[in-house]
Design a protein around this motif. Structure first.
Motif, PDB file in Angstrom:
ATOM      1  N   ASN A 289       9.591  31.156   1.889  1.00  0.00           N
ATOM      2  CA  ASN A 289      10.186  31.845   0.629  1.00  0.00           C
ATOM      3  C   ASN A 289      10.137  31.029  -0.429  1.00  0.00           C
ATOM      4  O   ASN A 289      10.496  29.853  -0.593  1.00  0.00           O
ATOM      5  N   ASN A 290       9.546  31.544  -1.713  1.00  0.00           N
ATOM      6  CA  ASN A 290       9.488  30.954  -2.763  1.00  0.00           C
ATOM      7  C   ASN A 290      10.479  31.199  -3.733  1.00  0.00           C
ATOM      8  O   ASN A 290      10.701  31.993  -4.488  1.00  0.00           O
ATOM      9  N   THR A 291      11.351  30.223  -3.811  1.00  0.00           N
ATOM     10  CA  THR A 291      12.748  30.259  -4.507  1.00  0.00           C
ATOM     11  C   THR A 291      12.366  30.606  -6.031  1.00  0.00           C
ATOM     12  O   THR A 291      13.453  31.292  -6.528  1.00  0.00           O
TER      13      THR A 291
ATOM     14  N   LEU B  95       1.921  25.132  12.788  1.00  0.00           N
ATOM     15  CA  LEU B  95       2.397  25.826  11.709  1.00  0.00           C
ATOM     16  C   LEU B  95       3.527  25.158  11.138  1.00  0.00           C
ATOM     17  O   LEU B  95       4.467  24.976  11.867  1.00  0.00           O
ATOM     18  N   VAL B  96       3.408  24.597   9.828  1.00  0.00           N
ATOM     19  CA  VAL B  96       4.567  23.822   9.360  1.00  0.00           C
ATOM     20  C   VAL B  96       5.271  24.692   8.100  1.00  0.00           C
ATOM     21  O   VAL B  96       4.506  24.992   7.221  1.00  0.00           O
ATOM     22  N   ALA B  97       6.418  24.965   8.250  1.00  0.00           N
ATOM     23  CA  ALA B  97       7.195  25.783   7.218  1.00  0.00           C
ATOM     24  C   ALA B  97       8.063  25.392   6.362  1.00  0.00           C
ATOM     25  O   ALA B  97       9.105  24.811   7.156  1.00  0.00           O
ATOM     26  N   ASP B  98       8.132  25.509   5.189  1.00  0.00           N
ATOM     27  CA  ASP B  98       9.319  24.835   4.457  1.00  0.00           C
ATOM     28  C   ASP B  98      10.006  26.089   4.242  1.00  0.00           C
ATOM     29  O   ASP B  98       9.815  27.213   3.538  1.00  0.00           O
ATOM     30  N   MET B  99      11.264  26.250   4.984  1.00  0.00           N
ATOM     31  CA  MET B  99      12.188  27.382   4.953  1.00  0.00           C
ATOM     32  C   MET B  99      13.384  26.977   4.146  1.00  0.00           C
ATOM     33  O   MET B  99      14.530  27.697   4.400  1.00  0.00           O
ATOM     34  N   SER B 100      13.412  26.227   3.254  1.00  0.00           N
ATOM     35  CA  SER B 100      14.679  25.806   2.419  1.00  0.00           C
ATOM     36  C   SER B 100      15.448  26.872   2.093  1.00  0.00           C
ATOM     37  O   SER B 100      16.644  27.059   2.132  1.00  0.00           O
ATOM     38  N   SER B 101      14.720  28.031   1.554  1.00  0.00           N
ATOM     39  CA  SER B 101      15.549  29.053   0.831  1.00  0.00           C
ATOM     40  C   SER B 101      15.618  30.195   1.759  1.00  0.00           C
ATOM     41  O   SER B 101      16.083  31.215   1.111  1.00  0.00           O
ATOM     42  N   ASP B 102      15.233  30.345   2.995  1.00  0.00           N
ATOM     43  CA  ASP B 102      15.195  31.496   3.968  1.00  0.00           C
ATOM     44  C   ASP B 102      15.579  31.186   5.268  1.00  0.00           C
ATOM     45  O   ASP B 102      15.788  32.063   6.176  1.00  0.00           O
ATOM     46  N   ILE B 103      15.866  29.830   5.607  1.00  0.00           N
ATOM     47  CA  ILE B 103      16.166  29.585   7.074  1.00  0.00           C
ATOM     48  C   ILE B 103      17.700  30.393   7.469  1.00  0.00           C
ATOM     49  O   ILE B 103      18.448  30.531   6.407  1.00  0.00           O
ATOM     50  N   LEU B 104      17.590  31.056   8.609  1.00  0.00           N
ATOM     51  CA  LEU B 104      19.059  31.770   8.991  1.00  0.00           C
ATOM     52  C   LEU B 104      19.105  32.998   8.294  1.00  0.00           C
ATOM     53  O   LEU B 104      20.079  33.470   8.503  1.00  0.00           O
TER      54      LEU B 104
ATOM     55  N   ILE C 174       9.473  23.098  11.052  1.00  0.00           N
ATOM     56  CA  ILE C 174      10.458  23.906  10.234  1.00  0.00           C
ATOM     57  C   ILE C 174      11.387  23.196   9.655  1.00  0.00           C
ATOM     58  O   ILE C 174      12.160  22.248  10.353  1.00  0.00           O
ATOM     59  N   TYR C 175      11.400  22.923   8.232  1.00  0.00           N
ATOM     60  CA  TYR C 175      12.245  22.202   7.583  1.00  0.00           C
ATOM     61  C   TYR C 175      13.030  22.900   6.421  1.00  0.00           C
ATOM     62  O   TYR C 175      12.479  23.892   5.894  1.00  0.00           O
ATOM     63  N   ALA C 176      14.237  22.426   6.309  1.00  0.00           N
ATOM     64  CA  ALA C 176      14.971  22.985   4.904  1.00  0.00           C
ATOM     65  C   ALA C 176      15.904  22.146   4.573  1.00  0.00           C
ATOM     66  O   ALA C 176      16.677  21.519   5.349  1.00  0.00           O
ATOM     67  N   GLY C 177      16.193  22.145   3.140  1.00  0.00           N
ATOM     68  CA  GLY C 177      17.073  21.452   2.628  1.00  0.00           C
ATOM     69  C   GLY C 177      18.396  22.466   2.657  1.00  0.00           C
ATOM     70  O   GLY C 177      18.414  23.524   2.860  1.00  0.00           O
ATOM     71  N   ALA C 178      19.579  21.729   3.236  1.00  0.00           N
ATOM     72  CA  ALA C 178      20.812  22.613   3.521  1.00  0.00           C
ATOM     73  C   ALA C 178      21.419  23.598   2.403  1.00  0.00           C
ATOM     74  O   ALA C 178      22.071  24.600   2.609  1.00  0.00           O
ATOM     75  N   GLN C 179      21.266  23.109   1.026  1.00  0.00           N
ATOM     76  CA  GLN C 179      22.069  23.692   0.038  1.00  0.00           C
ATOM     77  C   GLN C 179      21.964  25.099  -0.449  1.00  0.00           C
ATOM     78  O   GLN C 179      22.218  25.367  -1.302  1.00  0.00           O
ATOM     79  N   LYS C 180      21.291  25.898   0.334  1.00  0.00           N
ATOM     80  CA  LYS C 180      21.122  27.289   0.251  1.00  0.00           C
ATOM     81  C   LYS C 180      21.876  28.159   1.207  1.00  0.00           C
ATOM     82  O   LYS C 180      22.684  28.730   1.038  1.00  0.00           O
ATOM     83  N   ASN C 181      21.235  28.039   2.518  1.00  0.00           N
ATOM     84  CA  ASN C 181      21.899  29.072   3.544  1.00  0.00           C
ATOM     85  C   ASN C 181      22.558  28.063   4.501  1.00  0.00           C
ATOM     86  O   ASN C 181      23.131  28.672   5.196  1.00  0.00           O
ATOM     87  N   LEU C 182      22.713  26.793   4.349  1.00  0.00           N
ATOM     88  CA  LEU C 182      23.134  26.131   5.532  1.00  0.00           C
ATOM     89  C   LEU C 182      24.326  25.032   5.218  1.00  0.00           C
ATOM     90  O   LEU C 182      25.048  24.491   6.033  1.00  0.00           O
ATOM     91  N   GLY C 183      24.461  25.176   3.952  1.00  0.00           N
ATOM     92  CA  GLY C 183      25.653  24.148   3.661  1.00  0.00           C
ATOM     93  C   GLY C 183      25.594  23.420   2.241  1.00  0.00           C
ATOM     94  O   GLY C 183      24.904  24.009   1.468  1.00  0.00           O
ATOM     95  N   PRO C 184      26.053  22.220   2.007  1.00  0.00           N
ATOM     96  CA  PRO C 184      25.979  21.572   0.762  1.00  0.00           C
ATOM     97  C   PRO C 184      24.813  20.655   0.618  1.00  0.00           C
ATOM     98  O   PRO C 184      23.989  20.528   1.679  1.00  0.00           O
ATOM     99  N   SER C 185      24.493  20.192  -0.349  1.00  0.00           N
ATOM    100  CA  SER C 185      23.196  19.135  -0.328  1.00  0.00           C
ATOM    101  C   SER C 185      23.424  18.344   0.261  1.00  0.00           C
ATOM    102  O   SER C 185      24.592  17.611   0.494  1.00  0.00           O
TER     103      SER C 185
END
Ligand SMILES: Cc1ncc(COP(=O)(O)O)c(C=O)c1O
Length: 367
Positions: free
Chosen positions: A150-152, A169-178, A190-201
């Protein structure tokens, strides 16, 4: 207190229930007589929270047993480097699909580590779409194929994922995981910074297929998946508060009915705003082509710079937060992650209609 109608792109809205639960447990977590921030990260109480976060993520994303969940620091941005450092082996090439600024940044870091190639891109069309999976020049010998699901910034999202055979296949799912159901077994990482769908930064989730974790003493310990894996992501002091909040957000997601239910609500939320754009006779113009539209970040412009300025001023005055587009491209953006309620999206859609009417009426009067 009235809760803000928060459309920030990240850090972003958190579920009210999560904040309330954290407030209730603020002074005394797990009957310890301490706040979560005062617990030792080696204590039984913290270990329980840490493992609960990992287990809950495995459960709601249906992560197969041959995957590990790592909780790391350094944001999604550090993964741009860690991925090639750990899995781009000598003599191999890493392939990247460019769909926006974040995939460009991921590529930039990989280039510093080894050989790379761009195998599909929508850059020439200002990233208005996701390339068709059949247009990707697949290299069967690649170390991995990297995508940004997802392209934020541009507001586009992959709807179907490429079949990569034996290439991870490697995916940056920072802005649409979950935000929707994903078949994790199709991915190597699959990797994702938490600060969108998962919690705080402050915390980054990495879901990695176990065979991709290999020992390599040359990689600095903090950048080494194997070291983090062997210590259950407790190699050094983790951001305990962020992990605790992540665990609460995951509990909340489960209580909502899991990813399928969240996906259904997200679709409704996105539809409310996209319908407003589509029914505005061109007053609002979506950046993304319709088959690539993101359900997480709705990007749009208005007919003139002046109209856009006025819209952003009035929407803010009306209590909507974070509608400015990313500083690199301007325009407007509504980020509607899991914690943004449907009611806020319906209110935004209603505001957009009202603004269009009053702005167009003023324009007509001025003629
Ligand atoms: C898709 C995507 N990837 C990576 C990043 C960078 O994340 P971080 O700030 O956690 O390093 C962002 C930040 O917004 C993002 O949206």
């Amino acid at each position: 207190m009235k809760r803000a109608r928060n459309f920030n792109a990240g850090p972003a809205a958190l579920p009210l229930e999560v904040l309330q639960r954290a407030q209730n447990e603020w002074l005394n977590i797990e009957d310890s007589g301490m706040s979560v921030m005062e617990l030792s990260h080696r204590s039984a109480e913290f270990e329980k929270i840490h493992n609960h976060a990992i287990q809950t993520l495995k459960e709601i994303m249906e992560i197969p047993d041959n995957y590990e969940v790592l909780l790391l620091q350094g944001g999604a941005s550090l993964q741009f480097s860690m991925i090639p450092m750990n899995i781009l082996k000598d003599g191999k090439r890493a392939d990247y699909v460019l769909t926006g600024s974040w995939s460009e940044k991921a590529l930039k870091e990989a280039k510093k580590v080894g050989e790379t190639a761009v195998v599909a891109s929508s850059k020439d069309d200002t990233y208005t779409f996701i390339p068709k999976v059949t247009d990707i020049e697949m290299n069967e010998d690649a170390a991995y194929l990297h995508i940004t699901s997802n392209n934020t910034i541009y507001g586009t999202q992959w709807k179907e994922f490429p079949e990569t055979g034996s290439v991870p296949l490697v995916a940056d799912m920072s802005s649409d995981i979950l935000s929707r159901k994903i078949d994790v077994s199709k991915f190597g990482i699959i990797y994702a910074g938490a600060q969108k769908n998962l919690g705080p930064s402050g915390i980054t989730v990495v879901i990695i297929r176990k065979d991709l974790i290999t020992d390599n003493d040359k990689i600095p310990s903090m950048l080494n998946y194997s070291i983090h894996s062997k210590s259950n992501s407790l190699y050094n002091t983790p951001p305990t508060l962020a992990i605790y909040l992540l665990s609460l957000v995951l509990d909340w997601a489960k209580e909502q009915g899991g990813v399928e239910k969240l996906a259904q609500i997200n679709e409704e939320k996105a539809k409310a705003i996209y319908d407003t754009i589509d029914n505005s006779n061109g007053f609002y113009k979506g950046h993304a082509l319709s088959d690539s539209r993101s359900h997480m970040n709705v990007t749009f412009t208005l007919p003139t710079e002046e109209a856009e300025k006025q819209f952003l001023k009035e929407v803010k005055e009306a209590g909507f937060v974070g509608l400015n587009g990313h500083r690199s491209i301007g325009g407007c953006r509504a980020s509607i992650y899991n914690a943004v309620p449907l009611s806020h999206c319906l209110e935004l859609a209603a505001f957009m209609k009202k603004f269009q009417e009053s702005y167009s009426a003023k324009e007509t009067q001025a003629l």
